[in-house]
Design a protein around this motif. Structure first.
Motif, PDB file in Angstrom:
ATOM      1  N   LEU A 270       0.817  -1.220   0.000  1.00 40.01           N
ATOM      2  CA  LEU A 270       0.000   0.000   0.000  1.00 40.01           C
ATOM      3  C   LEU A 270       0.851   1.271   0.000  1.00 40.01           C
ATOM      4  N   GLY A 271       2.166   1.099   0.035  1.00 37.34           N
ATOM      5  CA  GLY A 271       3.056   2.260   0.028  1.00 37.34           C
ATOM      6  C   GLY A 271       3.129   2.976   1.362  1.00 37.34           C
ATOM      7  N   LEU A 272       2.953   2.236   2.441  1.00 35.05           N
ATOM      8  CA  LEU A 272       2.976   2.821   3.790  1.00 35.05           C
ATOM      9  C   LEU A 272       4.296   2.479   4.480  1.00 35.05           C
ATOM     10  N   PRO A 273       4.815   3.385   5.306  1.00 35.86           N
ATOM     11  CA  PRO A 273       6.045   3.082   6.053  1.00 35.86           C
ATOM     12  C   PRO A 273       5.838   1.908   7.008  1.00 35.86           C
ATOM     13  N   VAL A 274       6.883   1.112   7.232  1.00 34.64           N
ATOM     14  CA  VAL A 274       6.816   0.015   8.203  1.00 34.64           C
ATOM     15  C   VAL A 274       6.485   0.598   9.577  1.00 34.64           C
ATOM     16  N   GLY A 275       5.511   0.000  10.241  1.00 40.77           N
ATOM     17  CA  GLY A 275       5.111   0.494  11.557  1.00 40.77           C
ATOM     18  C   GLY A 275       3.885   1.380  11.501  1.00 40.77           C
ATOM     19  N   THR A 276       3.333   1.618  10.307  1.00 39.53           N
ATOM     20  CA  THR A 276       2.090   2.404  10.198  1.00 39.53           C
ATOM     21  C   THR A 276       0.970   1.699  10.945  1.00 39.53           C
ATOM     22  N   VAL A 277       0.845   0.387  10.709  1.00 40.05           N
ATOM     23  CA  VAL A 277      -0.173  -0.407  11.404  1.00 40.05           C
ATOM     24  C   VAL A 277       0.352  -0.747  12.802  1.00 40.05           C
ATOM     25  N   LYS A 278      -0.450  -0.445  13.806  1.00 38.13           N
ATOM     26  CA  LYS A 278      -0.078  -0.737  15.194  1.00 38.13           C
ATOM     27  C   LYS A 278      -0.909  -1.917  15.697  1.00 38.13           C
ATOM     28  N   VAL A 279      -0.292  -2.747  16.538  1.00 35.04           N
ATOM     29  CA  VAL A 279      -1.009  -3.920  17.030  1.00 35.04           C
ATOM     30  C   VAL A 279      -0.906  -4.087  18.539  1.00 35.04           C
ATOM     31  N   TYR A 280      -2.047  -4.413  19.132  1.00 38.06           N
ATOM     32  CA  TYR A 280      -2.083  -5.013  20.464  1.00 38.06           C
ATOM     33  C   TYR A 280      -2.081  -6.524  20.245  1.00 38.06           C
ATOM     34  N   VAL A 281      -1.497  -7.251  21.172  1.00 44.05           N
ATOM     35  CA  VAL A 281      -1.568  -8.707  21.141  1.00 44.05           C
ATOM     36  C   VAL A 281      -2.366  -9.175  22.357  1.00 44.05           C
TER      37      VAL A 281
END
Length: 628
Positions: A270-281
């Motif tokens: 999608l052309g987004l920087p690594v780390g754009t998506v944040k996750v809780y586990v």
């Protein structure tokens, strides 16, 4: 990796063209090669479970001198924080209360279904985890309805705003009666308050609407990740919001590493920087508690926090030790967060999030679920709310930055516990450093003396039966209580989801196959203290509790379900509990019977599942009604 094309069931590509957009389909195609890796890790997971049972070997910590499987990160480095994690984005710094629930209803019109999203975003919760997994029904096209509703809400569509205005008025009417004041002063502004979060389905599940053209089933994790992110990232980021996911059912750092690869691949596509998506586990699996820092390290810039969900975790401990005759849980009511292995689990999580990474970043700890709903008699609500607040206060004292509630009516009841404290979160509180010795391992499987009663078995059975029935009706989150308390408004309904149904039956399986000893006399059944929980007793209680449900009124058990989904639920409960080969996931038997209302067909599918599990050590996870 397979080059097979993705096939979409029936005419869903056309009827859900707003969900299966060209951008989404391109992204699915880009991530499809990961499907094989998901299957491989799930095979390894099942083999690992079986090998432990054969060898009588309990789960243990990884060797610190090895690499985390599937990565080039040393276990030792992960434990010492020698990795780059994520700084917490502004809209996630304060998450005092997160609500959870699905964004869709079964067999409902769009205007009715999307009300779920309106209630959530007007609730006053700091964040809302819109569930694609344990609380979202999967009958018909519910997973796609959920995605559609979230997209419409995130993009401020007219249909959503019209519904939200009406819902705000109804919520204010309730809060005027309960709190003596309206809680929503400006509904349009209120909609901007809550951070939107999505829980994708776990790696162990397959999607019901997608397959590969070679006939392979397709990972529900890949489907959910792609549909939610690709459909909403622009609108979320344009509004200054983070793109946030909850990742469930992870057992190992290797599995977390696969999630990281998939998320990074989607960001790149999608052309987004690594780390754009944040996750809780969600720490829902015993094995994950042995690898908390390792999971943080492999998720790197994506990881922002852990959640301590009670029900799934209890089930995972039960399942991980199904072979151990000495491990027998007590009544479910006794296994709170201060009980034996639960206390030690929570303590490890809070120590893991408060271990800094190489850049001094800590992570968030979101406390567990409050399942109460403040509806019932005045006394029932009062005593239940006292317990809810006591639980929240305990978690706040222990270091949680917030907690979950299962219903919007609970948000303003529990949120003041953190509001009084005033600080956005509790990151960086000083706790003892994590250690990795035999005593730590034993603590994570520590049983303590607690009752094991016929009353407890009835409660387990009644809710387990009702949950299977609700699931078949499309309600994976349902307000339930044991049949003996129907009509008693002093006993409140609790919001139950897949995890709560599963652990009830897991405990019954333990009691039966490990010959649990009953700890109290039960005059009604004739069982005495010291008697063993037998197959005869199980069948007696099953018939009695089932008959109570057949006699219940429509409020508690839909009349139409008594000749359709309820008999199937009974058969599933019977097979799951009595089968000597412990079935790894209760949801498997429910999933293969979705949209099936014929008991004979259900019995055929259940037998097919058990046969494959016994003979080949494999689960059936695909949609049996969808072939390419």
């Amino acid at each position: 990796m397979s080059n097979a094309e993705i096939s979409i069931r029936d005419n869903l590509k056309e009827t859900y063209e707003d969900v299966y957009t060209k951008e989404v389909l391109d992204a699915l195609k880009a991530l499809a090669p990961f499907n094989q890796e998901v299957k491989k890790l799930m095979d390894i997971r099942l083999r690992r479970r079986n090998e432990r049972a054969l060898k009588g070997k309990r789960i243990d910590f990884l060797n610190p001198d090895t690499n985390i499987p599937g990565t080039n990160i040393k276990v030792k480095d992960a434990r010492e924080g020698n990795f780059e994690g994520a700084a917490i984005p502004k809209d996630l710094e304060r998450q005092w209360i997160q609500g959870t629930g699905p964004g869709a209803k079964p067999n409902a019109t769009l205007e009715s279904s999307i009300r779920n999203v309106a209630y959530a975003l007007l609730s006053g919760a700091d964040g809302w985890m819109f569930d694609g997994e344990d609380a979202l029904g999967q009958v018909s096209t519910m997973s796609l309805d959920n995605q559609r509703n979230l997209k419409l809400a995130i993009h401020d569509s007219p249909v959503f705003l019209e519904v939200a205005e009406k819902v705000a008025s109804q919520m204010n009417s309730w809060s005027e009666g309960f709190f003596n004041e309206e809680k929503i002063s400006n509904w349009r502004e209120q909609l901007k308050f809550t951070t939107k979060i999505f829980r994708a389905r776990g790696l162990h599940l397959d999607d019901r609407h997608l397959r590969l053209s070679n006939g392979s089933s397709f990972s529900a994790s890949i489907a959910d990740l792609t549909l939610y992110v690709a459909n909403n990232y622009r609108a979320l980021m344009g509004a200054g919001s983070s793109v946030v996911l909850y990742l469930p059912k992870i057992q190992t750092a290797e599995e977390a590493g696969l999630w990281n690869k998939m998320i990074s691949a989607l960001e790149a596509h999608l052309g987004l920087p690594v780390g754009t998506v944040k996750v809780y586990v969600l720490v829902e699996q015993l094995e994950a508690t042995f690898q908390l820092m390792e999971i943080r390290a492999v998720l790197g810039k994506h990881f922002i926090g852990y959640n301590t969900g009670r029900w799934d975790y209890i089930n995972s401990v039960s399942d991980a030790l199904f072979w151990d005759k000495d491990f027998i849980n007590p009544n479910i009511e006794s296994i709170g967060m201060t009980y034996g292995y639960m206390r030690n689990y929570e303590d490890r999580v809070r120590r893991a999030v408060n271990t800094p990474d190489a850049f001094g970043n800590f992570a968030l700890w979101q406390g567990g679920m409050e399942p109460n709903i403040p509806v019932g008699s005045k006394e029932g609500v009062r005593s239940s709310m006292e317990k809810a607040l006591a639980g929240a206060e305990r978690e706040q004292r222990e270091g949680a930055s917030g907690k979950w509630v299962a219903h919007w009516k609970m948000v303003h009841i529990v949120r003041p516990v953190w509001q009084k404290k005033g600080t956005p979160n509790q990151m960086g509180r000083q706790f003892e450093a994590l250690s990795y010795d035999a005593e730590d391992a034993a603590g994570l499987m520590l049983l303590e003396e607690a009752p094991r009663t016929v009353r407890g078995a009835r409660n387990l059975l009644s809710v387990g039966l009702q949950y299977g029935n609700a699931f078949g009706q499309g309600m994976q989150a349902a307000a339930l209580k044991p049949a003996d308390f129907f009509g008693n408004d002093d006993v409140l309904y609790l919001m139950e989801d897949m995890a709560t149904g599963e652990i009830r039956l897991s405990i019954l399986w333990e009691w039966l196959h490990k010959e649990a000893v009953i700890t109290e006399d039960d005059p009604e059944s004739g069982v005495q203290k010291g008697d063993v929980f037998t197959l005869k007793l199980f069948h007696k209680l099953l018939e009695e509790e089932y008959n109570k449900l057949l006699e219940a009124n429509d409020k508690d058990v839909y009349e139409s379900s008594k000749t359709s989904t309820l008999p199937i639920a009974k058969r599933i409960v019977e097979v799951y509990v009595t089968e000597t080969t412990k079935i790894p996931w209760f949801i498997d038997l429910l999933n293969i019977n979705l949209n099936n209302f014929d008991l004979k067909e259900a019995e055929k599918r259940i037998s097919q599942y058990v046969k494959r599990l016994k003979e080949k050590g494999q689960r059936i996870t695909e949609n049996m009604d969808f072939t390419v």
